[in-house]
Design a protein around this motif. Structure first.
Motif, PDB file in Angstrom:
ATOM      1  N   THR A 299       0.859  -1.180   0.000  1.00  0.00           N
ATOM      2  CA  THR A 299       0.000   0.000   0.000  1.00  0.00           C
ATOM      3  C   THR A 299       0.898   1.233   0.000  1.00  0.00           C
ATOM      4  O   THR A 299       2.056   1.160   0.423  1.00  0.00           O
ATOM      5  CB  THR A 299      -0.943   0.036   1.216  1.00  0.00           C
ATOM      6  N   ASP A 300       0.356   2.348  -0.474  1.00  0.00           N
ATOM      7  CA  ASP A 300       1.155   3.557  -0.624  1.00  0.00           C
ATOM      8  C   ASP A 300       0.889   4.601   0.464  1.00  0.00           C
ATOM      9  O   ASP A 300       1.432   5.704   0.393  1.00  0.00           O
ATOM     10  CB  ASP A 300       0.868   4.201  -1.996  1.00  0.00           C
ATOM     11  N   ILE A 301       0.093   4.288   1.464  1.00  0.00           N
ATOM     12  CA  ILE A 301      -0.360   5.322   2.401  1.00  0.00           C
ATOM     13  C   ILE A 301       0.166   5.130   3.817  1.00  0.00           C
ATOM     14  O   ILE A 301      -0.428   5.610   4.777  1.00  0.00           O
ATOM     15  CB  ILE A 301      -1.899   5.414   2.433  1.00  0.00           C
ATOM     16  N   ALA A 302       1.326   4.464   3.957  1.00  0.00           N
ATOM     17  CA  ALA A 302       1.837   4.189   5.307  1.00  0.00           C
ATOM     18  C   ALA A 302       3.240   4.733   5.544  1.00  0.00           C
ATOM     19  O   ALA A 302       4.082   4.042   6.115  1.00  0.00           O
ATOM     20  CB  ALA A 302       1.792   2.686   5.580  1.00  0.00           C
ATOM     21  N   PRO A 303       3.544   5.987   5.129  1.00  0.00           N
ATOM     22  CA  PRO A 303       4.865   6.517   5.457  1.00  0.00           C
ATOM     23  C   PRO A 303       5.086   6.508   6.959  1.00  0.00           C
ATOM     24  O   PRO A 303       4.193   6.852   7.727  1.00  0.00           O
ATOM     25  CB  PRO A 303       4.824   7.951   4.905  1.00  0.00           C
ATOM     26  N   GLY A 304       6.276   6.086   7.356  1.00  0.00           N
ATOM     27  CA  GLY A 304       6.563   5.890   8.770  1.00  0.00           C
ATOM     28  C   GLY A 304       6.373   4.456   9.207  1.00  0.00           C
ATOM     29  O   GLY A 304       6.873   4.042  10.267  1.00  0.00           O
ATOM     30  N   PHE A 324      15.592 -13.226  -2.288  1.00  0.00           N
ATOM     31  CA  PHE A 324      16.432 -12.218  -1.645  1.00  0.00           C
ATOM     32  C   PHE A 324      15.563 -10.995  -1.395  1.00  0.00           C
ATOM     33  O   PHE A 324      14.962 -10.459  -2.331  1.00  0.00           O
ATOM     34  CB  PHE A 324      17.579 -11.895  -2.607  1.00  0.00           C
ATOM     35  N   LEU A 325      15.476 -10.553  -0.137  1.00  0.00           N
ATOM     36  CA  LEU A 325      14.644  -9.411   0.224  1.00  0.00           C
ATOM     37  C   LEU A 325      15.519  -8.219   0.597  1.00  0.00           C
ATOM     38  O   LEU A 325      16.397  -8.341   1.455  1.00  0.00           O
ATOM     39  CB  LEU A 325      13.738  -9.746   1.411  1.00  0.00           C
ATOM     40  N   CYS A 326      15.279  -7.092  -0.036  1.00  0.00           N
ATOM     41  CA  CYS A 326      15.918  -5.854   0.378  1.00  0.00           C
ATOM     42  C   CYS A 326      15.049  -5.214   1.451  1.00  0.00           C
ATOM     43  O   CYS A 326      13.858  -4.988   1.232  1.00  0.00           O
ATOM     44  CB  CYS A 326      16.070  -4.908  -0.808  1.00  0.00           C
ATOM     45  N   TYR A 327      15.646  -4.952   2.599  1.00  0.00           N
ATOM     46  CA  TYR A 327      14.857  -4.411   3.689  1.00  0.00           C
ATOM     47  C   TYR A 327      14.330  -3.021   3.353  1.00  0.00           C
ATOM     48  O   TYR A 327      14.851  -2.310   2.495  1.00  0.00           O
ATOM     49  CB  TYR A 327      15.661  -4.407   4.979  1.00  0.00           C
ATOM     50  N   VAL A 328      13.259  -2.646   4.030  1.00  0.00           N
ATOM     51  CA  VAL A 328      12.707  -1.301   3.961  1.00  0.00           C
ATOM     52  C   VAL A 328      12.533  -0.839   5.403  1.00  0.00           C
ATOM     53  O   VAL A 328      12.095  -1.611   6.257  1.00  0.00           O
ATOM     54  CB  VAL A 328      11.361  -1.279   3.205  1.00  0.00           C
ATOM     55  N   THR A 329      12.876   0.399   5.676  1.00  0.00           N
ATOM     56  CA  THR A 329      12.797   0.910   7.041  1.00  0.00           C
ATOM     57  C   THR A 329      11.590   1.822   7.210  1.00  0.00           C
ATOM     58  O   THR A 329      10.957   2.233   6.222  1.00  0.00           O
ATOM     59  CB  THR A 329      14.070   1.710   7.408  1.00  0.00           C
ATOM     60  N   PRO A 330      11.269   2.195   8.474  1.00  0.00           N
ATOM     61  CA  PRO A 330      10.178   3.153   8.686  1.00  0.00           C
ATOM     62  C   PRO A 330      10.455   4.516   8.054  1.00  0.00           C
ATOM     63  O   PRO A 330       9.528   5.304   7.868  1.00  0.00           O
ATOM     64  CB  PRO A 330      10.116   3.273  10.220  1.00  0.00           C
TER      65      PRO A 330
END
Length: 436
Positions: A299-304, A324-330
């Motif tokens: 989804t595109d509406i969860a910045p943070g 292989f997963l590239c992490y994503v941070t808050p």
């Protein structure tokens, strides 16, 4: 050494030391592993100059691996903070770290990172080109890009993201698609701008064989970047994304012909109902090469909170074939991540990867879960903490509101289901008033 790369050795029937290490880590027969490396279905990124590396395999039948992105920028040029992030990543056992520094002379940091890191090191040479060469984008020549790739390879980088698939054919398809978010790949956007300003073909595509020659010399794995990955769920699975993927499939075969190991990168942002199909399409079009995904963010509406949107998508992707997963941070979409963000991103990605490994039936994946469950039954807190992905956080939560009875937690107290059942099965009575 009578071979140039892991793939070259595998094709010749040679089981390298790196293959032996991966075989032990993964509980996979050495000959089976060698065959899969020869076919390109498993990659072992291992630059001949990365002496501190603890080799890992990425691909079919293996545990899902995790990558952490870090690196300095013009607004945050502190190498010390980035090395702290690298140290934390190594502590948590991530298998890869990508140095995405895009400011100043980055090789000082990168060389130190390669020297001390047992994790694979990746880079995107396109990011470094402007700072390394001290030229404006339009003034950079194809030969300049080759110099940057060779410099990274000589330093010991194990894999490089190279956006070779965004050629003129793919660009035309992108323009026709009228995307909502256009190009969101940093490297892809820079190459698109270079191509439009100069009128030339993508140099990574036009001189692809020359780049492969450099990578083969140092046994650098090429990670074929998805410059046209969707940056919103609106743009996922569109003509631009898929046209580039078709190009990447051809580039995969050309790399294998040169004995260069390959990974293929994937989306991006994508609704949950599209993820499984995309994994199948990628594996089909790219001939079973290992698949490396960023997210996908569902989804595109969860910045943070994009470490959560990414973990949801990553778990689905890995369960359906991503390797292989590239992490994503808050901090995604908002700022350069700090140390806390990095930790949250690592933990979220490790949860996704491990959950997927259980779903895929990876050998021994369930073993630690069963140990945790047994420790919970016995209410052995120290053992539970030892199995936790984040032992420190688990312990801190427990101790923040300590129970009177250490054989329970402060949520249920003496009404703990485990405690009640254990007493009954042991032939004891469950009493509350008397005990109180």
């Amino acid at each position: 050494m009578n071979y140039k790369t892991q793939m070259d050795a595998a094709k010749k029937g040679i089981i390298t030391n790196e293959m032996k290490i991966v075989s032990r880590k993964e509980s996979m027969d050495e000959n089976k592993l060698r065959e899969l490396v020869a076919e390109g279905r498993i990659a072992i990124p291992a630059n001949i100059n990365h002496k501190s590396l603890s080799p890992e395999g990425i691909g079919e039948g293996l545990r899902t691996k995790i990558n952490v992105n870090l690196g300095i920028s013009g607004d945050c040029p502190d190498y010390t903070k980035e090395m702290e992030k690298a140290d934390m990543s190594i502590k948590f056992g991530v298998e890869a770290i990508m140095d995405l520094s895009n400011y100043g002379k980055t090789n000082t940091f990168r060389k130190e990172l390669i020297k001390r890191s047992p994790a694979m090191i990746g880079t995107v040479p396109m990011y470094d080109a402007i700072g390394y060469l001290e030229k404006d984008l339009m003034d950079i020549k194809a030969s300049d890009f080759l110099k940057v790739v060779e410099a990274h390879a000589a330093e010991g980088v194990d894999f490089m993201t190279i956006h070779a698939g965004i050629n003129k054919r793919a660009v035309e398809c992108f323009k026709r698609s009228k995307r909502l978010t256009n190009i969101v790949s940093r490297g892809g956007s820079l190459l698109f701008a270079w191509m439009e300003m100069t009128g030339n073909e993508n140099p990574f595509f036009e001189y692809y064989d020359d780049f492969l020659g450099i990578l083969r010399e140092y046994d650098v794995t090429i990670s074929l970047g998805d410059a046209l990955r969707p940056g919103s769920i609106n743009d996922s699975s569109d003509a631009g994304q898929l046209s580039e993927l078709i190009e990447l499939g051809d580039l995969t075969k050309r790399a294998w012909e040169k004995d260069v190991q390959v990974m293929v990168e994937g989306p991006g942002h994508m609704a949950m109902n599209e993820i499984a199909a995309n994994m199948t399409i990628q594996k089909r079009l790219c001939h079973g090469a290992p698949f490396y995904v960023l997210g996908p963010l569902v989804t595109d509406i969860a910045p943070g909170y994009d470490h959560i949107t990414s973990a949801i998508g990553g778990a689905i992707a890995a369960a359906n074939g991503a390797d292989f997963l590239c992490y994503v941070t808050p901090a995604e979409h908002l700022r350069l991540p700090d140390l806390s963000d990095v930790k949250e991103g690592i933990v979220a990605s490790k949860i996704a990867a491990h959950a997927a490994d259980i779903a895929k039936g990876i050998p021994n994946a369930r073993e630690i879960d069963n140990k945790m469950s047994d420790a919970r039954r016995r209410i052995d807190w120290e053992e539970m903490f030892s199995y936790a992905i984040d032992e420190d956080k688990a312990r801190a939560y427990f101790e923040s509101t300590p129970p009177t009875d250490r054989h329970t937690c402060s949520m249920c107290g003496k009404m703990c289901a485990m405690r009640t059942t254990n007493k009954i099965l042991a032939g004891e009575k469950v009493e509350f008033v008397t005990e109180k």
